[in-house]
Design an enzyme around this catalytic site. Structure first.
Site, PDB file in Angstrom:
ATOM      1  CB  CYS A   1      36.037  29.320  56.965  1.00 27.53           C
ATOM      2  SG  CYS A   1      34.850  27.993  57.265  1.00 27.53           S
TER       3      CYS A   1
ATOM      4  CG  HIS B   1      33.538  28.810  53.223  1.00 23.33           C
ATOM      5  ND1 HIS B   1      34.712  28.281  53.683  1.00 23.33           N
ATOM      6  CD2 HIS B   1      33.863  29.994  52.647  1.00 23.33           C
ATOM      7  CE1 HIS B   1      35.715  29.105  53.378  1.00 23.33           C
ATOM      8  NE2 HIS B   1      35.208  30.153  52.758  1.00 23.33           N
TER       9      HIS B   1
ATOM     10  CG  HIS C   1      37.247  33.069  52.319  1.00 23.76           C
ATOM     11  ND1 HIS C   1      37.390  31.856  51.689  1.00 23.76           N
ATOM     12  CD2 HIS C   1      37.555  34.003  51.388  1.00 23.76           C
ATOM     13  CE1 HIS C   1      37.754  32.056  50.426  1.00 23.76           C
ATOM     14  NE2 HIS C   1      37.856  33.349  50.221  1.00 23.76           N
TER      15      HIS C   1
END
Length: 169
Positions: A72, A125, A141
């Site tokens: 990510c 994340h 992502h």
């Protein structure tokens, strides 16, 4: 004696296994995101999203930053680097870059951060906002299970994992 021992071991093994019930629904569970009507995205933001979308379908690879595999933060780092914007390489460092923005002010090109570990609010994340309309935010992502993809902040999982958004442009 050996047969009894084997049978007992087998019964112990079978009884200790716990199956997980899965409930599926034909409709995805979604939440409404409190987003006001978004401002028109800048040309720079549109270009960054276009670059990020070129990586769609790229497999997940921890530490990766290329079309052969990326994580990510690697997606964010590589995408912005192609536009001569230097950002930190890790999610831990990215979460402090730019300016914090309220969820209702999110716009295309902003970074969204999540805490995906159970019972934790530690950010691990990150994604790039690709599309915003009233009550709906989409972001690109690198998912560890499906690679680079676009998801919605209205999806139950992402809605509850959301922690913050930051503007780096």
């Amino acid at each position: 004696m050996k047969k009894i021992l084997t049978l007992l071991l087998f019964l112990l093994l079978v009884s200790s296994c716990k199956s997980k019930k899965r409930y599926t629904s034909s409709k995805r569970q979604t939440k409404t995101v409190n987003v006001t009507t978004a401002k028109k995205p800048t040309e720079e933001a549109k270009a960054i999203v276009k670059t990020a979308k070129k990586f769609s379908g790229t497999r997940y690879k921890f530490g990766g930053t290329t079309k052969r595999g990326m994580d990510c933060s690697g997606l964010v780092y590589t995408t912005f680097k192609e536009h001569n914007i230097n950002l930190p390489r890790t999610t831990r460092d990215l979460k402090n870059e730019g300016d914090w923005i309220d969820i209702k002010d999110i716009n295309v090109g902003d970074l969204v951060f999540f805490a995906t570990k159970k019972n934790s609010r530690n950010i691990n994340h990150v994604g790039i906002v690709t599309h915003v309309r009233t009550g709906h935010v989409e972001f690109i992502h690198a998912s560890s299970s499906k690679g680079v993809m676009i998801s919605s902040l209205a999806e139950r999982y992402w809605y509850f994992a959301y922690v913050q958004a930051r503007r780096v442009l």
